[in-house]
Design a protein around this motif. Structure first.
Motif, PDB file in Angstrom:
ATOM      1  N   GLY A  91     -22.473  26.465   7.892  1.00 55.21           N
ATOM      2  CA  GLY A  91     -23.583  25.942   8.680  1.00 55.21           C
ATOM      3  C   GLY A  91     -23.152  24.850   9.646  1.00 55.21           C
ATOM      4  N   GLU A  92     -22.149  24.039   9.245  1.00 53.04           N
ATOM      5  CA  GLU A  92     -21.658  22.989  10.127  1.00 53.04           C
ATOM      6  C   GLU A  92     -20.853  23.548  11.295  1.00 53.04           C
ATOM      7  OE1 GLU A  92     -21.167  19.519   6.661  1.00 53.04           O
ATOM      8  OE2 GLU A  92     -19.400  20.542   7.509  1.00 53.04           O
ATOM      9  N   LYS A 171     -27.079  15.632  17.777  1.00 53.87           N
ATOM     10  CA  LYS A 171     -27.637  16.246  16.578  1.00 53.87           C
ATOM     11  C   LYS A 171     -29.120  16.547  16.780  1.00 53.87           C
ATOM     12  CE  LYS A 171     -24.209  16.268  13.532  1.00 53.87           C
ATOM     13  NZ  LYS A 171     -23.795  17.479  12.776  1.00 53.87           N
ATOM     14  N   LEU A 172     -29.483  17.813  16.556  1.00 57.31           N
ATOM     15  CA  LEU A 172     -30.873  18.254  16.610  1.00 57.31           C
ATOM     16  C   LEU A 172     -31.223  18.832  15.245  1.00 57.31           C
ATOM     17  CD1 LEU A 172     -30.750  20.049  20.084  1.00 57.31           C
ATOM     18  CD2 LEU A 172     -31.596  17.754  19.608  1.00 57.31           C
ATOM     19  N   GLY A 173     -31.521  17.959  14.296  1.00 65.36           N
ATOM     20  CA  GLY A 173     -31.694  18.398  12.921  1.00 65.36           C
ATOM     21  C   GLY A 173     -30.346  18.757  12.334  1.00 65.36           C
TER      22      GLY A 173
END
Length: 326
Positions: A91-92, A171-173
């Protein structure tokens, strides 16, 4: 249409089960995960207990079923090297790979499409011959060599662009993007161009060949006989019919960009899934390798399904043939 979609979904499920089986075999025949986790000096009691905890003492079919259930939920266990959940590591890295691949696909389409049209309409001219000669270089040169040459010219000699990393991101969430910072865009230029060059030349040559074929058809001759302008013929009729195979190839190439961005990410140290996979192969990190294989297969299957639906919607001959028409 519903039957067509259901048939494609069944085929997609079969493909995913087959890929999951191959990924599961990595756990069985590429090293022992228990040894990786405990080390060579572990006691037999510790090894046996961990095998029971991981379910490795169960029959092959039961283990495979548990693997499919966990994979469907996005769970592939812990990384043997980093000790973190594989789903979190993927996910990262996923935003970086998708950002690079989508931009490369858009660049390839935005440049390759008009260049292909130009090469077809100006066939035999000096400009068209030059474009085709450059396309041969784009198809022939390996990606890693293109990346190294880009770094040498624009980073080392000219000093215009950075040669590695992703730069500053926002960062967007849980999502991260470099599209909102100038530093992020400067880091995107070289890997995006490197990844797009092969796809660009492929689309350009495809559009040129399809355009030339369409221009020789009878309905184009009839359109000329009716007195339609060259602009209406070339862009209103010929290009529209050329787009059917272009949609197919472009959609499938997007999956290829995501899957095979490994070399580009390695050359530019781009922190995406490809670089994570290379590191996993180096350290025999089987859970990450299995997760990457399943994720790439899912992306290909999804894109292939979408392309089939677009193809079905654009080309009326498919609808006629599936309904039993003439």
């Amino acid at each position: 249409m519903l039957v067509f979609v259901l048939r494609r979904l069944i085929q997609a499920v079969i493909v995913m089960v087959a890929v999951a089986f191959i990924a599961f075999l990595l756990f069985q025949y590429v090293g022992d995960p228990v040894v990786f986790l405990l080390g060579q000096d572990a006691k037999p009691e510790q090894i046996q207990q961990l095998r029971i905890d991981l379910g490795l003492d169960q029959p092959f079919v039961v283990q495979f079923w548990h693997f499919i259930v966990n994979a469907a939920q996005g769970e592939f266990g812990l990384s043997l090297r980093q000790g973190a959940k594989v789903s979190r590591l993927i996910g990262e890295r996923l935003p970086a790979t998708l950002e690079l691949s989508v931009l490369a696909a858009l660049l390839a389409l935005a440049v390759g499409l008009p260049m292909g049209v130009y090469a077809a309409l100006r066939r035999g001219s000096v400009g068209s011959q030059s474009v085709m000669a450059l396309s041969l270089l784009g198809v022939s040169l390996p990606t890693f060599l293109i990346g190294i040459l880009m770094i040498l010219v624009f980073s080392v000699w000219l000093g215009w662009l950075p040669s590695f990393g992703r730069g500053e991101v926002v960062k967007l969430g849980w999502w991260s993007s470099g599209l909102f910072t100038r530093d992020g865009w400067s880091h995107l230029v070289l890997p995006t161009v490197t990844l797009a060059i092969f796809q660009l030349t492929l689309i350009m040559r495809l559009v040129r060949s399809e355009m030339l074929e369409v221009l020789r058809t009878d309905y184009i001759k009839f359109a000329r006989a009716r007195g339609l302008s060259n602009r209406a013929i070339h862009f209103g009729h010929a290009l529209r019919n050329t787009m059917v195979p272009v949609i197919t190839i472009t959609g499938l190439q997007l999956g290829s960009l995501i899957a095979f961005a490994i070399i580009t990410e390695k050359v530019f140290q781009w922190p995406g899934m490809g670089l994570l996979f290379i590191e996993a192969v180096t350290f025999a990190d089987i859970p990450i390798m299995s997760a990457y294989l399943c994720l790439i297969a899912l992306i290909f299957v999804t894109i292939n399904l979408v392309v089939d639906l677009l193809y079905f919607a654009v080309d009326p001959r498919l609808r006629v043939s599936t309904t039993g028409g003439h």
